[in-house]
Design a protein around this motif. Structure first.
Motif, mmCIF file in Angstrom:
data_model
loop_
_atom_site.group_PDB
_atom_site.id
_atom_site.type_symbol
_atom_site.label_atom_id
_atom_site.label_comp_id
_atom_site.label_asym_id
_atom_site.label_seq_id
_atom_site.Cartn_x
_atom_site.Cartn_y
_atom_site.Cartn_z
ATOM 1 N N LEU A 52 46.323 32.569 48.225
ATOM 2 C CA LEU A 52 47.178 32.675 46.930
ATOM 3 C C LEU A 52 48.572 33.063 47.175
ATOM 4 O O LEU A 52 48.927 33.761 48.266
ATOM 5 N N LYS A 53 49.643 32.609 46.318
ATOM 6 C CA LYS A 53 50.733 33.082 46.419
ATOM 7 C C LYS A 53 51.316 33.717 45.222
ATOM 8 O O LYS A 53 50.719 33.617 44.126
ATOM 9 N N GLU A 54 52.461 34.327 45.320
ATOM 10 C CA GLU A 54 53.084 35.008 44.059
ATOM 11 C C GLU A 54 53.225 33.687 43.036
ATOM 12 O O GLU A 54 53.895 32.603 43.407
ATOM 13 N N GLY A 55 53.039 34.145 41.770
ATOM 14 C CA GLY A 55 53.061 33.004 40.652
ATOM 15 C C GLY A 55 51.755 32.180 40.399
ATOM 16 O O GLY A 55 51.572 31.574 39.375
ATOM 17 N N ASP A 56 50.752 32.291 41.414
ATOM 18 C CA ASP A 56 49.484 31.485 41.199
ATOM 19 C C ASP A 56 48.798 32.200 40.138
ATOM 20 O O ASP A 56 48.978 33.388 39.678
ATOM 21 N N VAL A 57 47.939 31.428 39.273
ATOM 22 C CA VAL A 57 47.161 31.700 38.318
ATOM 23 C C VAL A 57 45.856 31.888 38.845
ATOM 24 O O VAL A 57 45.000 31.023 39.414
ATOM 25 N N VAL A 58 44.736 32.989 38.300
ATOM 26 C CA VAL A 58 43.666 33.196 38.769
ATOM 27 C C VAL A 58 42.861 33.366 37.672
ATOM 28 O O VAL A 58 43.118 34.009 36.476
ATOM 29 N N ASN A 59 41.371 33.171 37.860
ATOM 30 C CA ASN A 59 40.533 33.355 36.493
ATOM 31 C C ASN A 59 39.906 34.683 36.688
ATOM 32 O O ASN A 59 39.583 35.100 37.754
ATOM 33 N N LEU A 60 39.922 35.363 35.534
ATOM 34 C CA LEU A 60 39.582 36.611 35.389
ATOM 35 C C LEU A 60 38.204 36.659 34.672
ATOM 36 O O LEU A 60 38.092 36.344 33.408
ATOM 37 N N GLU A 61 37.400 37.717 35.150
ATOM 38 C CA GLU A 61 36.205 38.035 34.257
ATOM 39 C C GLU A 61 35.616 39.421 34.371
ATOM 40 O O GLU A 61 35.659 39.745 35.481
ATOM 41 N N ARG A 62 35.685 40.227 33.312
ATOM 42 C CA ARG A 62 35.191 41.613 33.624
ATOM 43 C C ARG A 62 33.504 41.542 33.786
ATOM 44 O O ARG A 62 32.989 40.647 33.305
ATOM 45 N N CYS A 63 32.895 42.487 34.250
ATOM 46 C CA CYS A 63 31.573 42.577 34.550
ATOM 47 C C CYS A 63 30.847 42.395 33.174
ATOM 48 O O CYS A 63 31.146 42.769 32.045
ATOM 49 N N VAL A 64 29.558 41.772 32.945
ATOM 50 C CA VAL A 64 28.817 41.723 31.767
ATOM 51 C C VAL A 64 28.543 42.968 31.379
ATOM 52 O O VAL A 64 27.949 43.794 32.078
ATOM 53 N N LEU A 65 28.482 43.141 29.912
ATOM 54 C CA LEU A 65 27.759 44.217 29.442
ATOM 55 C C LEU A 65 26.332 44.080 28.981
ATOM 56 O O LEU A 65 26.038 42.817 28.703
ATOM 57 N N MET A 66 25.398 44.797 29.323
ATOM 58 C CA MET A 66 23.940 44.816 29.285
ATOM 59 C C MET A 66 23.418 44.296 28.029
ATOM 60 O O MET A 66 22.326 43.667 27.968
#
Length: 196
Positions: free
Chosen positions: A74-88
């Motif tokens: 990864l470099k500055e400016g790169d885009v990453v996929n984000l997901e918070r943990c699942v709610l039960m």
């Protein structure tokens, strides 16, 4: 635990090395709502939030994580996929995803189809991970369905919505992605290997 349904995209604002670790500072629309010690999937890698400031959050990847994933590139400016943990009490819209990357793969083909884009990835089959036709695979944290399953490669068909709302639109031939294979398949593979 995660579902592989990407919540939002984040932008790498800066990267700071510390010994063999890398600290990533990510800007996203969910960053202000995060809390320290919370687990968040970054391109399919479960990382612990260690700091939050304004629209940015900080996570740290250790050497083992960097060696098994694409975070090291990864470099500055790169885009990453984000997901918070699942709610039960929530729906499991994707599949059971642990946020533990098994290995990386290289994109070998990007083919526009009639209304979708077919991506093909090649991986090291010597690590004994397997895909099955119409089974689940996680690519950069995205829950996807396998097509064209081979011993060391597979394809996934990406609909326009997924292309627009994830970093799949940035993947081109030669790019490295993170893979997490289906947990059920991993258990079956392990049990079969114990019988040999």
């Amino acid at each position: 635990m995660f579902t592989g349904i990407i919540e939002t995209l984040g932008v790498v604002k800066r990267i700071e090395p510390e010994q063999s670790n890398l600290h990533f500072y990510i800007e996203s629309k969910i960053s202000p709502a995060l809390k320290i010690d919370q687990s968040v999937s970054h391109n399919g890698v479960c990382l612990t939030v260690v700091g939050v400031s304004g629209n940015e959050h900080q996570v740290t990847a250790i050497r083992e994580t960097l060696e098994k994933s694409n975070l090291d590139s990864l470099k500055e400016g790169d885009v990453v996929n984000l997901e918070r943990c699942v709610l039960m009490d929530g729906r499991l819209d994707g599949h059971i995803v642990q946020g533990h990357v098994d290995q990386t793969a290289i994109c070998t083909a990007v083919e526009p189809q009639d209304g979708s884009v077919l991506f093909t990835f090649e991986y090291d089959a010597d690590l004994h991970n397997v895909t099955v036709e119409k089974g689940s695979i996680t690519v950069n944290g995205i829950s996807l369905t396998v097509v064209n399953s081979e011993r060391n490669s597979f394809s996934v068909a990406i609909i326009p919505f997924t292309l627009e709302h994830t970093n799949m639109k940035d993947i081109e031939i030669g790019k490295t992605v993170n893979l997490e294979f289906d947990i059920i398949g991993k258990y079956v593979s392990k049990l079969l290997s114990l019988r040999d």
